[in-house]
Design a protein around this motif. Sequence first.
Motif: not given
Lengths: 279, 264
Positions: A166-180
């Motif tokens: 669950e690396p994207t929990t609490g991340q904004d849209f940009r953060g989610c996509h950056q991580i993935v």
Amino acid sequence: MSKELAVDVKNLTYTYPGDFTALRDINLKVEKGEFLGIIGQNGAGKSTLVKGITGLIKPTKGEIMVLGDNTKEVGIAEMSVKVGMVLQNPDNQLFAQTVEDEVAFGPENLELPEEEIESRVQKALEYVGLEDIRDVFPPSLSKGDRAKVIIASVLAMEPEIIIFDEPTTGQDFRGCHQIVNVARELNEAGHTIIMITHHMALVAEYCSRVLVLCQGEVLMDGPTGEVFGKPEELAKTHIVPPQITVMGNNLWSELGLDGALLKVEKAKEVIRNKVKVET
Amino acid sequence: MIKYFYADTLIHNLDPRVKIIILALISISIFLITNPVILGIIFVALIIFWQVAHLPLKNMATYFKFLMGLFIFLIIVQALLYGGDTILIAPVVPEFVPLIGGIGRITLEGILFGVFVSARVLILVSLLPLVGMTTPVDKLALAISKMGVNYRMSYVITTAINLIPLFQVELAQIMDAQKLRAFQVFEEGRLMEKMKAYPALVVPMVIGAMRRAQLMGVAMDSRAFGAQQYRTYIEDIEMVTRDWVVLIIGSIATIGLVVVNYVW
């Protein structure tokens, strides 16, 4: 000829102390280079399964082979160079005083020579784009950057398999996509990626295969399109495919689709072809 | 370790104030009691109370295992320093040497006293769950504040108790994250290495706790914490006959044992 296996889970059952059985008779084969998504409700056993793969917990029954090694027989330190894991809460994974020390923590534990550590730290920080803030106290960074520090710390171990819990929990849209996106790049560079997430749109966009867990058992396992193409089955564990897929599934016959619709780009293409609008 | 353990027993249903008072009385009495037989009676009574409350006795075994190191240390220290006439091992340093003469002598009385002190510690540790595991934290808070402690203070105490299991989970997560990066000091390292490694464990814990406390403060303020000097409670506690009976019998028994110790 089938590819080499990165992970081979055989008849895995895991019971936590206190008699709670989190996983029942799980079988899973992950080939090298796959990008596997694991989905399911909270308490389905997703995190327990990946903890088993890293060797943090040992099977109650059955066994887990990781790159040919049985997790029951190999120590956790030895496993950590084969499989790395980015855990859910970045704050519980930052222990050092600077970003640089944080990333160097693992390689130092491996007793690598200084130059090797330095080169790994540099490479890992460049990979996530944090090379300019190496002297900052990690907890003072933004949540997105804290997650990146963790990813860099795992990369510095140079594991072949990388698990994102669950690396994207609490991340904004940009953060989610950056991580993935980092996960995708790593996958393209040859790493096997396993990602747990509740973010169905990310699964549709990035994962080539999906494992659906429900109350400690495998409900579905197959290519992403196939799994999201069976919404009735997914509904058993209260999962709804991404909106674009739901739309595709509903317009299946009208659109003349072959397999589930997973990406907006693809939807645009299909609809354009259908209505024959020239761009 | 002292998480609330649900059961419908006499001890669970007692007014928390009765449990707190008896806990305090026994805690004081075990330091006044010098007779091992009486201490033994208290220990046996505790085991019976654990059974009455349906608390798992294996927990007590866990405390014993956990405290074993401390007990061994206490027994060794007392055996060497307590003195006594029944010498089991002769002094390493002869008596006539000034200052350090007699060091290294182990006496039976010393060992027995070490065991006695260890038993006191074990009784104290086994007492706490009889209150902690049989009383929901909100009832404990209510009891403490009804006993005259400021509500803010009782809230702080009970929140701390509530947070212990959460911190244990967090600690396990931090240690997992460390193990995943090949950190093995807590499993295999030497004492000095462990000491050096503690900051790496404590830093994320403290930062996490501070962040949590800050969020909690905001959430509490937004729900009018401390807006009035007094507050009401959704569920009140009241002393009934059963509570008075247990309180009187418990107090008399505990004080009686101390008296017997000195009169006997």
